[in-house]
Design an enzyme around this catalytic site. Structure first.
Site, PDB file in Angstrom:
ATOM      1  N   CYS A  50     -16.068   1.332 -27.193  1.00 53.51           N
ATOM      2  CA  CYS A  50     -17.388   1.886 -27.498  1.00 53.51           C
ATOM      3  C   CYS A  50     -18.154   2.271 -26.261  1.00 53.51           C
ATOM      4  O   CYS A  50     -19.200   1.676 -25.967  1.00 53.51           O
ATOM      5  CB  CYS A  50     -18.160   0.868 -28.315  1.00 53.51           C
ATOM      6  SG  CYS A  50     -17.584   0.876 -29.980  1.00 53.51           S
ATOM      7  N   GLU A  51     -17.653   3.191 -25.498  1.00 55.38           N
ATOM      8  CA  GLU A  51     -18.463   3.819 -24.460  1.00 55.38           C
ATOM      9  C   GLU A  51     -17.839   5.137 -24.049  1.00 55.38           C
ATOM     10  O   GLU A  51     -16.613   5.302 -24.106  1.00 55.38           O
ATOM     11  CB  GLU A  51     -18.691   2.882 -23.276  1.00 55.38           C
ATOM     12  CG  GLU A  51     -17.469   2.403 -22.554  1.00 55.38           C
ATOM     13  CD  GLU A  51     -17.867   1.499 -21.395  1.00 55.38           C
ATOM     14  OE1 GLU A  51     -18.099   0.299 -21.669  1.00 55.38           O
ATOM     15  OE2 GLU A  51     -17.967   1.981 -20.262  1.00 55.38           O
ATOM     16  N   TYR A  93     -11.352   4.306 -11.267  1.00 54.42           N
ATOM     17  CA  TYR A  93     -11.094   5.074 -10.030  1.00 54.42           C
ATOM     18  C   TYR A  93     -10.863   6.564 -10.272  1.00 54.42           C
ATOM     19  O   TYR A  93     -10.483   7.263  -9.346  1.00 54.42           O
ATOM     20  CB  TYR A  93      -9.822   4.573  -9.327  1.00 54.42           C
ATOM     21  CG  TYR A  93      -9.599   3.098  -9.274  1.00 54.42           C
ATOM     22  CD1 TYR A  93     -10.498   2.262  -8.625  1.00 54.42           C
ATOM     23  CD2 TYR A  93      -8.453   2.527  -9.834  1.00 54.42           C
ATOM     24  CE1 TYR A  93     -10.264   0.899  -8.553  1.00 54.42           C
ATOM     25  CE2 TYR A  93      -8.211   1.166  -9.761  1.00 54.42           C
ATOM     26  CZ  TYR A  93      -9.124   0.358  -9.122  1.00 54.42           C
ATOM     27  OH  TYR A  93      -8.888  -0.971  -9.053  1.00 54.42           O
ATOM     28  N   GLY A 107       0.790  -1.232   0.000  1.00 57.18           N
ATOM     29  CA  GLY A 107       0.000   0.000   0.000  1.00 57.18           C
ATOM     30  C   GLY A 107       0.815   1.271   0.000  1.00 57.18           C
ATOM     31  O   GLY A 107       0.248   2.356   0.122  1.00 57.18           O
ATOM     32  N   GLY A 152       3.537  -3.588  -4.042  1.00 58.48           N
ATOM     33  CA  GLY A 152       3.212  -3.916  -5.431  1.00 58.48           C
ATOM     34  C   GLY A 152       3.496  -2.699  -6.282  1.00 58.48           C
ATOM     35  O   GLY A 152       4.511  -2.603  -6.995  1.00 58.48           O
ATOM     36  N   ARG A 153       2.616  -1.695  -6.137  1.00 62.28           N
ATOM     37  CA  ARG A 153       2.715  -0.461  -6.910  1.00 62.28           C
ATOM     38  C   ARG A 153       4.087   0.198  -6.806  1.00 62.28           C
ATOM     39  O   ARG A 153       4.638   0.675  -7.788  1.00 62.28           O
ATOM     40  CB  ARG A 153       1.653   0.503  -6.365  1.00 62.28           C
ATOM     41  CG  ARG A 153       1.459   1.773  -7.155  1.00 62.28           C
ATOM     42  CD  ARG A 153       0.561   2.741  -6.367  1.00 62.28           C
ATOM     43  NE  ARG A 153      -0.635   2.133  -5.830  1.00 62.28           N
ATOM     44  CZ  ARG A 153      -1.799   2.040  -6.465  1.00 62.28           C
ATOM     45  NH1 ARG A 153      -1.930   2.550  -7.653  1.00 62.28           N
ATOM     46  NH2 ARG A 153      -2.843   1.451  -5.891  1.00 62.28           N
ATOM     47  N   TYR A 186      -0.907  -2.115 -12.075  1.00 54.74           N
ATOM     48  CA  TYR A 186      -2.353  -2.283 -12.218  1.00 54.74           C
ATOM     49  C   TYR A 186      -2.912  -1.780 -13.549  1.00 54.74           C
ATOM     50  O   TYR A 186      -4.050  -1.333 -13.611  1.00 54.74           O
ATOM     51  CB  TYR A 186      -3.095  -1.616 -11.044  1.00 54.74           C
ATOM     52  CG  TYR A 186      -2.678  -2.160  -9.693  1.00 54.74           C
ATOM     53  CD1 TYR A 186      -3.011  -3.460  -9.321  1.00 54.74           C
ATOM     54  CD2 TYR A 186      -1.941  -1.382  -8.810  1.00 54.74           C
ATOM     55  CE1 TYR A 186      -2.616  -3.971  -8.093  1.00 54.74           C
ATOM     56  CE2 TYR A 186      -1.539  -1.887  -7.581  1.00 54.74           C
ATOM     57  CZ  TYR A 186      -1.882  -3.175  -7.233  1.00 54.74           C
ATOM     58  OH  TYR A 186      -1.485  -3.680  -6.019  1.00 54.74           O
TER      59      TYR A 186
HETATM   60  N1  LLP Z   1      -0.861  -7.120  -0.178  1.00 55.73           N
HETATM   61  C1  LLP Z   1      -2.181  -7.362  -0.298  1.00 55.73           C
HETATM   62  C2  LLP Z   1      -2.797  -8.366   0.557  1.00 55.73           C
HETATM   63  C3  LLP Z   1      -2.938  -6.656  -1.239  1.00 55.73           C
HETATM   64  O1  LLP Z   1      -4.234  -6.908  -1.345  1.00 55.73           O
HETATM   65  C4  LLP Z   1      -2.298  -5.704  -2.071  1.00 55.73           C
HETATM   66  C5  LLP Z   1      -3.054  -4.954  -3.067  1.00 55.73           C
HETATM   67  C6  LLP Z   1      -0.927  -5.498  -1.917  1.00 55.73           C
HETATM   68  C7  LLP Z   1      -0.244  -6.212  -0.947  1.00 55.73           C
HETATM   69  C8  LLP Z   1      -0.149  -4.525  -2.758  1.00 55.73           C
HETATM   70  O2  LLP Z   1      -0.580  -3.227  -2.603  1.00 55.73           O
HETATM   71  P1  LLP Z   1       0.237  -2.009  -3.298  1.00 55.73           P
HETATM   72  O3  LLP Z   1       1.607  -1.955  -2.651  1.00 55.73           O
HETATM   73  O4  LLP Z   1       0.332  -2.322  -4.731  1.00 55.73           O
HETATM   74  O5  LLP Z   1      -0.609  -0.827  -3.035  1.00 55.73           O
HETATM   75  N2  LLP Z   1      -6.277  -2.063  -8.478  1.00 55.73           N
HETATM   76  C9  LLP Z   1      -5.992  -0.968  -7.544  1.00 55.73           C
HETATM   77  C10 LLP Z   1      -5.112  -1.419  -6.416  1.00 55.73           C
HETATM   78  C11 LLP Z   1      -5.681  -2.602  -5.667  1.00 55.73           C
HETATM   79  C12 LLP Z   1      -4.736  -3.127  -4.640  1.00 55.73           C
HETATM   80  C13 LLP Z   1      -5.138  -4.492  -4.215  1.00 55.73           C
HETATM   81  N3  LLP Z   1      -4.303  -5.087  -3.229  1.00 55.73           N
HETATM   82  C14 LLP Z   1      -5.339   0.186  -8.333  1.00 55.73           C
HETATM   83  O6  LLP Z   1      -5.234   0.102  -9.547  1.00 55.73           O
HETATM   84  O7  LLP Z   1      -4.981   1.197  -7.735  1.00 55.73           O
END
Ligand code: LLP
Length: 432
Positions: free
Chosen positions: A362-363, A335, A249, A293-294, A391
């Protein structure tokens, strides 16, 4: 204009990634196209490994959350950089195993893992399985017992920490489909069930409070709540858990506005809180897991498009039509996520037009960005949208039967395809 570290502008006024001209890349591979800087990816990994060495004397591990972008090449980079992996589906696990990722460094998550997925995880001896609910706990106990295996598990908890991010990315509150609540006693009940299961080894507890979080305080609060719960577990059951997983996160910068903390700042605040709580509750310092992740892939990617039309509607807005859209870049439609856009072949020209970047689906909601700044563009120009590494590819679809673009990696001035773009035949191959 905010340019991530791997992005530059060369002497011809063209946008570069990893020092390579993006207009040339677009010419060579076509558009739409995802392009990534390997050096940026590796540097992002090293931010975590370095900060964990510093803040925790190495007593921790960053698990790359490959839901942000999962492919074999990136799994391999994370392995080489000493990260573990967090996978969330059978196929993310399958991808990692096919990439040769060490199973003991894989943690398997998900809020409704199927029996087949759990079996694959047990058979491949992943390092940890993160249990999300009681039926899953029962299924996993049965599977482990049948296979005569002891499985290391963690429990996903909801620490009730409210975070300031968009609603879809808030996950730590009681009203969430993920994990066990502390307030209702279900978390302690789950702990006791695991401890008495006979075939599950409870290594620790986990939470993930949300995504794109811009302050360390929310993480620190989550640490305090989880460590207090670890103390309670010790008091009630005598078991002292050895691991604490604080989830992912960590926010990244997408535009000029907003400055998230740097990775070392997040890690050092979290580490200090863990240390302080360990002393306060007389617990051994746990091994701390992070799940970025991000923050690993986001800043390393750009998406390139070719402009097909510019439609000025006087007094309303100007649409710039691209050859991409919500099928490969769904985050704005979902979002209203903000990104910076630059005309790659006019990067030095005034960035003074306000436009809406539209996709080809098409939207009407198929927009990549609204009211965003851009140079004055015309058909045939290349537009780059920045910081798209997280993502986008992973949430892409084939809406309108659009093929997903390739991912091209830039490394030391060279480019290579690491994920092939889909062909029309790829898209019809399962039609009977
Ligand atoms: N750990 C768990 C259990 C998670 O559910 C997630 C992300 C992460 C780690 C990694 O989070 P990050 O460091 O990437 O923030 N699709 C959305 C983001 C959804 C995140 C879901 N879980 C977007 O495009 O912003």
């Amino acid at each position: 204009m905010y340019l991530p570290e791997c992005i530059g502008i060369n002497s011809q006024g063209r946008l570069t990634i990893g020092g390579v001209d993006t207009v040339k890349i677009a010419g060579q591979y076509g558009t739409p196209l995802y392009v990534m800087s390997e050096q940026q990816l590796r540097e992002n990994c090293r931010e975590f490994t370095g900060a964990i060495r510093e803040g925790l004397d190495g007593h921790g591990l960053a698990l790359y959350s490959c839901k942000a972008l999962c492919c074999k090449y990136i799994c391999n980079i994370c392995d080489e950089e000493g990260l573990g992996l967090n996978v969330t589906s059978g196929c993310e696990l399958y991808t990692a195993l096919k990439a040769g990722f060490p199973a003991e460094k894989i943690s398997f998550h998900g809020n409704n893992k199927s029996k087949a997925e759990l079996s694959l995880a047990v058979d491949s001896s992943v390092g940890r399985i993160n249990i999300d609910n009681l039926p899953e706990l029962e299924s996993l106990t049965k599977i482990a017992a049948e296979k005569g295996k002891t499985v290391s598990v963690m429990l996903r908890l909801k620490p009730s920490v409210a975070v300031h991010t968009f609603e879809a990315a808030q996950t730590g509150q009681i009203d969430s489909k993920f994990g066990f609540a502390l307030e209702t006693g279900e978390a302690m009940d789950a702990v006791k069930r695991v401890l008495s299961s006979g075939c599950l080894n409870l290594t620790g507890i986990h939470c993930h409070i949300g995504s794109q979080i811009f302050d360390s305080d929310s993480f620190v609060l989550a640490v305090r709540i989880l460590m207090e719960f670890m103390a309670k577990i010790k008091e009630e059951t005598g078991a002292e858990l050895s691991e604490l997983d604080i989830g992912g996160g960590f926010g990244i910068k997408y535009t000029d506005s907003g400055n998230p903390p740097k990775i070392p700042e997040y890690v050092s605040s979290i580490s200090a809180a863990v240390r302080e709580c360990a002393t306060l509750y007389g617990l051994k310092m746990p091994f701390v897991l992070f799940e970025p992740g991000r923050s690993i892939v986001g800043s390393a990617g750009v998406t390139l498009y070719t402009v097909g039309f510019v439609k000025e509607i006087p007094g309303v807005r100007t649409y710039v039509g691209t050859d991409g859209g919500m099928f490969e870049s769904p985050r704005y439609a979902l979002y209203k996520a903000k990104f910076e856009a630059v005309c790659a072949n006019r990067a030095n020209e005034p960035w003074d037009q306000t436009v809406t970047l539209a996709g080809k689906c098409c939207e009407s909601g198929d927009l990549i960005q609204e009211h965003t700044r851009l140079q004055k563009v015309e058909p045939g120009d290349i537009v780059a949208v920045l910081s798209t590494g997280a993502y986008n590819y992973s949430m892409a679809s084939n809406y309108n039967r659009n093929p997903r673009p390739a991912i091209v990696m830039v490394k030391e001035g060279e480019t290579k395809v690491v994920v092939r773009g889909e062909s029309y035949d790829d898209l019809i191959k399962n039609d009977l």
